[in-house]
Design a protein around this motif. Structure first.
Motif, mmCIF file in Angstrom:
data_model
loop_
_atom_site.group_PDB
_atom_site.id
_atom_site.type_symbol
_atom_site.label_atom_id
_atom_site.label_comp_id
_atom_site.label_asym_id
_atom_site.label_seq_id
_atom_site.Cartn_x
_atom_site.Cartn_y
_atom_site.Cartn_z
ATOM 1 N N ARG A 143 0.864 -1.244 -0.025
ATOM 2 C CA ARG A 143 -0.103 -0.001 0.009
ATOM 3 C C ARG A 143 1.001 1.346 0.181
ATOM 4 N NH1 ARG A 143 -2.736 4.023 -0.112
ATOM 5 N NH2 ARG A 143 -5.025 4.037 0.452
ATOM 6 N N VAL A 150 -8.733 -6.227 -0.587
ATOM 7 C CA VAL A 150 -7.997 -5.093 -0.222
ATOM 8 C C VAL A 150 -7.005 -5.003 -1.520
ATOM 9 C CG1 VAL A 150 -8.092 -5.158 2.120
ATOM 10 C CG2 VAL A 150 -6.210 -6.420 0.941
ATOM 11 N N THR A 158 -7.196 0.527 -2.346
ATOM 12 C CA THR A 158 -8.145 0.552 -1.207
ATOM 13 C C THR A 158 -7.891 1.695 -0.397
ATOM 14 O OG1 THR A 158 -8.100 -1.941 -1.039
ATOM 15 C CG2 THR A 158 -9.066 -0.563 0.688
ATOM 16 N N SER A 209 -11.381 1.979 4.671
ATOM 17 C CA SER A 209 -11.662 0.604 4.717
ATOM 18 C C SER A 209 -10.429 -0.288 5.272
ATOM 19 C CB SER A 209 -11.454 0.148 3.254
ATOM 20 O OG SER A 209 -12.591 0.618 2.384
#
Length: 469
Positions: free
Chosen positions: A309, A361, A365, A369
């Motif tokens: 991420r 995910v 995302t 969340s």
């Protein structure tokens, strides 16, 4: 009220008053000592990526920072639990918490990944003493006061461990933001000093049992146990066909270990604690399953937040605050109700829901969340730890409480080892989204097994006296 007895320099008590309630002087050293392992287990989650960058090591190598601690505690916890049963909690508590401070200094100064792993091994041995010591103190206080259900104390221990475990990534992220990854190790020094001061002043002195023939440490048992675990972990963290001999060696060591431990009078791991106690055996298996999913989420999800991420370690730690908040809230609300079966069922169902959510995910995302996923996974962490600990307290033979508690922790550490091996398998080079989804399926399967073990087990409803479930 319980009269407080003073000693030299405010030291430990040599006599017990005729009681009316739990001696609250014991609570602080019990809590501080018992959180040393979970705080070090959880803070490292956000430090794995920065440490890997610092030493040029991929996840398959930095995972040994996790495995080393749990291999050491898996070996150390049962023998320390046995020694606590034999010699009392005070001296083992002080030795163990002192080692934690030394390990913290060594880790902060480590010049290489290998030296850092060595510091984690010493840290694992150091954190092995406090939990069996706390359980033995709880049992002795229950016998002294005549109160058979110390639910409040057990809840405080469980909540302290759960809260520290879930805020660990956030704390670790903040420490890294302030002083780099070495600050994660330095924090052990003041924690160790606090434990040493509290333990010296408040823990009772107890006479040691005679150490005659057959009462020593079971070195062959320790060696077989270590060979069994290390060979299996080396195989699982680098799956290759040319390493076929490692699981064979692990299996042979396991058989030899079981045969020896059932024959010697004072074994390393007291398998006689199980002695036909099927409910207790199942409780240990549930501990293994619950911790496998819990730690796989903590290590896997946190590494994915940073690499998959793209979040900074401090930001990843803040995302996991929701895990802390829900875990703390659930423990506080449900702690005084033992309700073992319902906690296991609800906890495993929510764990499955959280694992299913991880399948959705991706790198895009939204943050809300991700925070929501952490919140969902915090609920089972608040429920399952309490349920398993209360089950053990009811199912274990009173004279072997510390041994049984040490073995419970060992099964938790085996779960953490399984989680670290899974993370290494699914993240061989970096924590990407496809690996996160594979890890989520692994966690989902473990949670389903946990549910299957608890849902039909009506015997759990009879663990507590009528009206207390």
């Amino acid at each position: 009220m319980i009269r407080r007895l003073s000693g030299i320099g405010g030291g430990a008590r040599t006599a017990r008053p005729s009681p009316t309630g739990f001696d609250r002087r014991l609570i602080a050293p019990m809590l501080f000592g018992s959180v040393l392992n979970p705080v070090n287990s959880s803070m490292i989650a956000v430090a794995l990526v920065p440490i890997g960058v610092a030493f040029g090591a991929p996840p398959a190598e930095t995972v040994w920072l996790v495995s080393a601690l749990y291999l050491a505690t898996a070996v150390g916890q049962p023998v320390v639990g046995r020694l606590v049963d034999m010699y009392g909690p005070r001296r083992l508590y002080l030795i163990g918490t002192g080692l934690v401070g030394i390990a913290g200094l060594l880790g902060a100064l480590a010049p290489s990944l290998g030296a850092l792993i060595g510091a984690r091994v010493l840290l694992g041995f150091g954190t092995s003493a406090a939990y069996p010591a706390a359980m033995q103190l709880t049992r002795s206080e229950a016998e002294r006061t005549g109160r058979d259900s110390p639910a409040g104390v057990l809840t405080a221990l469980a909540m302290a461990n759960q809260v520290v475990a879930v805020i660990g990534p956030t704390l670790g992220g903040l420490l890294i933001g302030l002083g780099g990854w070495r600050a994660v190790f330095t924090v052990n020094v003041p924690l160790s000093v606090a434990c040493l001061v509290l333990g010296t002043r408040r823990l009772p002195r107890t006479p040691g049992r005679p150490t005659g023939r057959g009462n020593g440490v079971d070195l062959p048992g320790m060696a077989l146990f270590a060979v069994m675990l290390v060979s299996l972990m080396v195989f699982l963290t680098g799956l290759r066909l040319d390493r076929w001999y490692l699981p064979v060696l692990s299996a042979v060591a396991a058989v030899g270990f079981a045969v020896r431990e059932l024959r010697v009078p004072n074994p390393f791991v007291d398998l006689r604690v199980l002695g036909g106690n099927r409910p207790l055996i199942v409780t240990y298996v549930r501990q293994l399953l619950a911790y496998t999913t819990s730690y796989a989420f903590m290590y896997g999800f946190t590494q994915w937040l940073e690499e998959g991420r793209g979040l900074h370690a401090a930001t990843a730690g803040l995302v996991l605050l929701s895990l802390s908040a829900t875990g703390l809230a659930v423990s506080a609300v449900t702690g005084r109700r033992e309700a073992v079966r319902s906690k296991l069922v609800v906890g495993s169902l929510l764990q499955m829901a959280g694992c299913a959510a991880l399948l959705l995910v991706g790198s895009g995302t939204p943050m809300w969340s991700l925070v929501l996923v952490g919140a969902v996974m915090g609920v089972p962490q608040g429920l399952l730890g309490l349920a398993v600990q209360n089950a053990l307290y009811r199912q274990a033979e009173p004279a072997r409480t510390a041994s049984a508690a040490g073995l419970l922790r060992t099964f938790g550490y085996l779960g953490a080892l399984a989680a670290s091996a899974a993370a290494a398998a699914f993240f061989p080079h970096r924590a990407d989204t496809s690996g996160m989804h594979e890890l989520a399926l692994f966690m989902l399967a473990g949670s389903a097994l946990l549910l299957a073990s608890a849902l039909p087990d009506r015997s759990l409803d009879t663990l507590v006296p009528q009206g207390k479930a």
